[in-house]
Each structure stands twice: as structure tokens, then as C-alpha cells.
Design an enzyme around this catalytic site. Sequence first.
Site, PDB file in Angstrom:
ATOM      1  N   CYS B 431      71.753 -83.381 -38.903  1.00 33.85           N
ATOM      2  CA  CYS B 431      73.102 -83.680 -39.095  1.00 33.85           C
ATOM      3  C   CYS B 431      73.415 -84.210 -40.474  1.00 33.85           C
ATOM      4  CB  CYS B 431      73.522 -84.960 -38.132  1.00 33.85           C
ATOM      5  SG  CYS B 431      73.243 -84.710 -36.205  1.00 33.85           S
ATOM      6  N   GLU B 433      70.360 -85.515 -42.437  1.00 33.39           N
ATOM      7  CA  GLU B 433      69.273 -86.116 -43.007  1.00 33.39           C
ATOM      8  C   GLU B 433      68.410 -85.833 -44.201  1.00 33.39           C
ATOM      9  OE1 GLU B 433      70.324 -85.539 -39.983  1.00 33.39           O
ATOM     10  OE2 GLU B 433      68.975 -85.351 -38.468  1.00 33.39           O
TER      11      GLU B 433
END
Lengths: 266, 787
Positions: B431, B433
Site C-alpha cells: 500500500c 510501505e
Amino acid sequence: MSTVDIFDIKRFAVHDGPGIRTTVFMKGCPLRCWWCHNPESQSMNSVTVDVERKLNGKSIKGLKTYGESVDLDGVMETVLRDRLFYEESGGGVTFSGGEPLMQYAALESLLKISKRNGLHTALDTSGFGRKDHFESILKYTDLFLYDLKNIDRDLHREYTGVDNKLILSNADYLLKKGARVIFRIPVIPGINTMDDELQRLLSFVDERKAMLEEVHLLPYHRIAESKYARLKMKKQMGDVKEPDASFMEGLRERFETTGLKVSIGG
Amino acid sequence: MTERIEQLREASLKAVNRLSAERGLLVTQFYKELSSAQYSVPVQRAMAFEYILEHKSICINEGELIVGERGPAPKSTPTYPEINLHSLKDLDILDSRKKVSFKVDEETRKAFDEVIIPYWTGRTNRERVFANVGEEWKSAYEAGIFTEFQEQRAPGHTVLGKKIYEKGMLDIIGDIQEALEALDFLADPRAYDKREELKAMEITANVLIMFAERHAGELDKLAALESDPERKTELESMAAVCRRVPAQSPTNMHEALQYYWFVHLGVITELNPWDSFNPGRLDQHLYPFYMEDIAQGRLDEEGVKELLHSFWIKFNNHPSPPKVGVTAEESNTYTDFCLINVGGQKVDGSDAVNEFSFILLDVIEEMRLLQPSSMVQISKKNPDAFVDRAVRIVKTGFGQPSIFNTDAIIQELVRQGKSLEDARNGGASGCVESGAFGTEAYILTGYFNLVKVLEVTLHNGINPLSGKQIGISSGDPASFKTFKDLQEAFLLQLGHFIDIKIRGNNIIERIFGTHLPVPFLSILIDDCISNGTDYNAGGARYNTSYIQGVGLGSITDMLAALEYHVFDKENLSLTTFLKILGDNFEGHDELRAALLYDTPKYGNDDDGADIHATWVFDAFYEAVNGRPTPRGGTYRINMLPTTSHVYFGKMLGATPDGRLAHEPLSEGISPFQGMDRNGPTAVLNSALKIDHLKTGGTLLNQKFTPDFFKDEQSIRKLSQLIRSYFRMDGHHIQFNVVSADTLREAQKHPEKYQDLIVRVAGYSDYFNDLGPELQEEIIRRTEHVSY
């Protein structure tokens, strides 16, 4: 501490001058334009109205107040919160209303403090103010968003409630002084869209094109209708329709004959 | 887009997701009949990998340029019974559920019933995990305090660096042999473990060459049968590509893409790693090949794009493998979170945007596929034209690309101890990171429900939904005299549950390190080879374990409401408030309206609320950051929910922010749905009150109606909004273009959409404030906007 009467501070305002801006909406207006989309601004007094809040289909009564007196510091504190956004986008602060010049002293202070903080300043004005007031704020105001509604005096009197002589002469005063001015023409069907009146508006702009950079054409919109109902104010526009896109495009082309940059909307 | 790409894309979109028993059967056969205790665990894993890729069916789709499927056909998805075992009931659920279904045919069902289930029952890693984590962990897990990523999937979460563009598998085998030769059985107590791991690595590198050769053989056959001379030549040259790579390093774009794709299939066949294994900085890796192909006249721009299109479609053919049990809610999606990175900085710190970056953006826009997902890295050094181009794709409204701050990512990574060069070679994956691509194993361990911890605090350690004691006794809430008393009790519970989570994870990490090494993934990530240590056991240069905080906006609003109504204004007692929450606000609409409309809320640049966001964030950071992991790495935090905010919401009663029982929580660091009323700059300022640089990623969503993107000037202003956020160290922002459906929802539930601003030429207003006719008009207009 001096205060200012405002009815809203709108952040991420992207139609009120260049870049990302915060617009401070000041209370009070000497005009009563039929199409006014901020009718809550007109009176100097605050107005409290009932609002319905919907929750799971139920309606819960709440109150909403338009207008409060706020310390100038309080206004500036909010305005300055977004200064990096202004810097990044070439934006700044815009004072709008109402007619900000109705609260001249507060306006002058706010402009002065804004400039001291290095902000770009814009004034959204009807032009209906004292010449000496314009004169003294000139050095703190980077941009005038200057409304042109009707050139014909009678039409102007009828649809705004005031004479336009002062407005037009103030415009010339600012231009002569080298102020940066954008004329903003609200395009209101039946009020200034008659061909002869449009021609007068066009001529007025054209004669001053050397001192101007830009013209904004603001199509009438019914966006404020629900506000009239909430404020229990009479909606004078009736069922007037919004000008369609092709009309606006035609108008843009007409104004572009002046050689100026013309945009629809802010 | 060429005709055949259109057909391939269409076929990929239309392909039915199916469950395939192929891998399950092969891995069962291997462990049942061929594995032997004389082989070490890593070598057995490598042999299983070999067995699967030697025997799986080869699928080459008509017209495609990049070949290789994980299953027997596009979207035919394998299972990983050594990790988690699908029961017959799971198969029925997968087959029949409305959303994200996987069709299961009779033969597959039979294979599970007769072969896979009988063998793996009692032998799966999932059972091993649950047998080892302890009762305290399980009760917190069942109450929805946290989730556990590695319960059904293997620890992946890494992104490939530039290695394969420089080295073929034969070069890598050379490196492995060198490491083997360097082993010192006298001085190094781990020499045996390293030898076994390195032997396993060597096997897997050879397996990938063999797997490519199988494709080359199949392509030869197809070429021989092909009547169209053009396609025949193409098939022959594709066979040649498969014989060059992965054995040797690529010499052109086609080889580079095909090489990557074989590697991708290897990684997602070896195990089912969470998640997002992907090529990362694709514009950087491919730029030299692109320049060379163009200069040599091997390809024109259309040819380049056709290859990329074909590559894109491969990702879309590979949905995320389905889970078992009813936990699909945690992350109910086909997407496997591959996130192509474009832009950013070069390793020397200069602007990395090149003309190929723009070509990739074109491809993203043209493909409009769920997978691979895409993002742009924006550094202060990147040109505005690049940002504007990305925003123009955003406005088309399919949620891509998401937008990231390279300068923040680099600072985050350097703060964690990475070298500046490794940090600059990084980016974001999954997402949001942050990771050092090619050198870091950054494993997400699970979502952490900050809101549930507060709920348990308000019930002195009891989960009010079950009545079970799951926390410690942190004090009877009736005894809280001040807001500070409440905060102190929360800190006790937070520390308690973080300890449980970390204790459990320390066990799970070792389980994977011991029982489920991934020698193939390990050859791709530095320095697993030179360390002679598996990726799952800490072989990577950098090892990070993340706990993802969820519900920041919600908990901020809850704390703000408690402080404001209970302790400051004394409008009601905490005991009364808790009773009302227990009744789910039944008969207390006015209180609920006051909570929703007249209470400080996160997302409005209101310090009265935001101070709690900073406080919770700091507390969470302090509880987690810097603690050691068994892989020799460090625990860190990030703030992202994927879809867990929905699941976590279901596990909660009504909350003091006015949220009803079981409704979703806020997501990422976004305000609770619709609670931001002061526009996007205020949202961003609120979000910037937490220190993003202390995280490994934060997620912020902003809604815009399509009107917002109407003209060039507005696009510029959005770009400037992004630049401002990033100048102040914001990590990520994603713009969601709202649909007409959303506006209809807003008409029904205005309280959830207080943030929706509608723009009309020259004016704008809140959607909620418009009269019904005007709302209808805006909806019609939104429906008709077509880009």
C-alpha cells in the site's frame, strides 16, 4: 484588540486569485445584487438560522450562525496555517464578502499584517467604497478582483440597488495608479446579457486593456438557492437558468478580441 | 494499443478466477513420496520448488509476448497447503461467494478431498502457528485487537532491485559457489546451516533456468505449428529470449521483462508471500534497455509499449491466492499489491525522471488494470511536468497512480539505519510501505486496532462484546477523575497488547525461519547469499518487522469527544456515556448529532482534536519502535489499514466519536469518513501533526469530485497541494475521484459526507449544503463526466 465581522473563512480557495488561497469572507455589503450567492453576507448583523441535520433518516434540529466577531489575530492565525501551500502555489489570502471595504479599518489592518508576513494579498470588491480608502490600501493589496456588473447606470441601480458611478471611477483610479486589477464579470441572464449591455461591458474593458491582464467571466449559478430558503430571504432571481456552456464560450471569444486573457470561472 | 493487446487485455479482464489444484497436488506428491529426512529443510524446500516447476503445465496465451503463468491458465490460482489448507467447506465458500469468488470444479474438489486434505491435515504451518502462540495471543486475536499476516501467507514484502538486470542466474550461481567455498567449518558454528541454505539456493537458480527452457521448448513447438509467418518468427525469437534469460543477463527490453517475469513466477510459486513482490523502480531498471533498443532500431515506441502492455497483463492474470476460513474480510480482494514505482531519485541523489518514466505513465493510463498497481515517487528534484502528468491520470478515476514523497521515504529509511545509497534505491510497495529495494526484508506482521485498545481500556480490560477479560485491569473508568487518568490507563493496555503481539510475532518469525525457508527469494535479495542465510531467517541486509496502526482518525475523535464532553464541559459522566455506547446510541440521537457535528474532529487543523492524534501516534511509536526482532532486525510502525478498518470496526461496539457499533473505522491517517469540513489544506495540516519520518509509511486518502480536475489550472493546483504536503514531510496521498454513486450515498447519509465539496465554475460549496435539485444536477453531471 480590534475585531472583524466575518461569516466564513474558506481554505483551499482556488477561484479567488492565483494559487491556493484562503478567503476571508467579511460581513456587510452596501449592494443588494439580485443574484447574490452570499446572501448571508449582506447584513452587518449575524443571523442564526435553523438547520436540519439528518441522521439515519431522522431530522435533528441544529443552529447555524452566519457571522461572528473575531480578533484580527485569530483570523491571521488561521490564514497563516496554510502559508506553505501559498508559497508552493503562488497563492495567498483573499478578502471577500460582502464588501470588505464596509469594515475598512479592519480590512486595512488585515492587509497590512498579511503583507508584513509576506503573503500575497487579493481584495475581492464590488468597487463601491471611498476613493481615499482605496488609496490607502493600495500599497498592501497585490491584486484587485474587481466586479463589473452593469455599465448602464439604470440597470446597475435596479439590480444592485446602488449607482455605479463611484464603482467605475474607482476602477479607473486603481488602474491609473498601476494597481493589478482583474475585472470579474458575473454573467447574469437577463441582467447583463442583453447585447447592448454586453457591448458596453466589452467596450469598458477594451478601453482599459493596456492596464489590464485578465478578465474573469463568472456564470450565474443557482448554487446559493438553498441559502435563500434557509435565511428566509426572498429569492429575486426566480427560475432564471444558468447560462449554458456554449453561450459562455461565445462570450469568452468576444472578450478575447481585446487581446486579454479571459477565463470562465475564477 | 494494438489489436492483440486489446484482445489479451479483454481476455484477462474476462478470465474467471479459478482455484487450481495443480501446485497443491505437486507439493503433496513431493512431500509424500520424494522428500527424505536425509535432506535439510532448505534443500527439501528447493527440491519441492524444482518438482513443481518441472511438472506444472506450461501455458502460452495466444498473441502474447511475455510468457509464463503461475497456474495452468490465466487467473487459475494455486493453493499452498504447506502454509494453509483449504477445507471442502472453504472451497464451497470460495466457489459461491458473491465478491472475489474462485470457481472450483469437480476435479479440483476431488483432488482436495482425496489427496491434498488427507495429507496436509495436521501438517500445515497455520496449525503450527496456532499451536505455538499461546492463549493470551489467541484471545486478543479473536477479539480483533490485531491481525496476523503470516497466519495464512508467508512473509514476503520485499521488492526486487537492479540485480537481475546485471546478473543472469549463472552469475548468481557463481556467487553462491563462491560463498560455499568460503565456508569455514572450523571457525563458523553456523557453517553447516549456511551450506545447506546455499545448496538450496543453487538448486533454485538452476530450476528457474530449467523452467525457462521448458517455455522455450513449448514455444518451439508452437512455432513449428504456426501458419502465420509473422507470429512464427515472433515465437522463435521468444524461444530465443527464454534461452538467454534467466540464464544470462538481459541484453534488451524484451529479455529484461521476460527475465523479471520468470523471477516473479518463481517467487509466487515457491510460497505465497505477503505481498507486493514486484519490479519496483521499473523506469530506472529499463531505461538503459529502452535507449539501446531505440538507438539500435530494434524497437520503436509502439513496440516498446506493446511489450510493456503484454507485461502488464501478466500481472493482472495473477490474483492474490485465496485465504481459508472466514477471515476473507481482513483483506477481501483479488489484488496482490504489486506496485510499480516511477520517478524519484537516482542513487547519486539526482532527478530520476526520464522519458521512459513518461512512457510508463502512458502505459498505466492505457492499461487501467487492477494489477499491477502503480505509484509515482515525487522528489523535490522531479519536474512539475511529471507531477502534472500523474495528476492527469489520477483524474481518470481508477485510483492510480498513488503519489509518494521520495524525499520523505529516503529520510525514513536513513533514520532506520540504511545507507543513503540503499535508501535512494528504495521506494514504496504494497500500500504505502517504505523499503530499500533489493536489500530489505520488511515484513508486515499485522494490523493493530488502536480503537479496540481504547474500548478495552474503557471497560477495565474486558472486551464489552464478549464479556471476556482480554486485557489487564487498568482501572475502573468510573474512578477516572481527569482525562489524564484515562490516558494512563490506555498506555497500560497499549503496552500490554503490543507485548502480546510482539511475543507472538517473535515465535512466528522463527517458525518461518526454521520450517519454511525461501531459498529462491533469498538469491534475489542482498545479502542472503553472502550471509549464507535465508530471507526468512534474517539473511537480507536490512530486516524490519512492521506493526500497522489502524484507526488514528477514529481514536483521535474518540479522545477529543471524551475530553470535551466528559472532562471539560462535563456534559455527561463517563459512566452514562458508556451506558449510551452500550445501547448503541438508542434514544440518544441528539447526543450523537452533537458528537458528529459539534465536537472537535481530526482533519480540520483543529489543535483541540489533533493533539490527541499526536499523542496516540507517539504512544504507539514508543511502544513498538526499536524493539529487536528474531531476524536480527527492528520493529517499526506504519499507519495503513488496507481493508482492516472495516473488519476492526465490526469487532467494536459504538464509540464516543458518534460511530455506531460495527461500523468501519477511519482508514490510514485520513479523517473519519466525512468529518473534515475545512478543505484539503486543513486535512493535510492535521495529518502533518504526526511525524511521518518516524514511520515506514502513512496512508492518506482525499476525495475529490471530478469537477475539481476540470481545467489545467486546477490540475496545477492539485500538483501544488501535493508539493506542499511533501515539502512538510507527508509520506503519501491518494486522490479518489468520487462517483455518482458516492454522491447518492451522501444524499442518504449526509453526516458521513461533510467533507464533500462540489465545484461549479467560479463557485464551490459543500454538497450537503446544496438543495436537493442542485444535488441531483451535480449527480447527473458526475455521471456524465467521461474522460
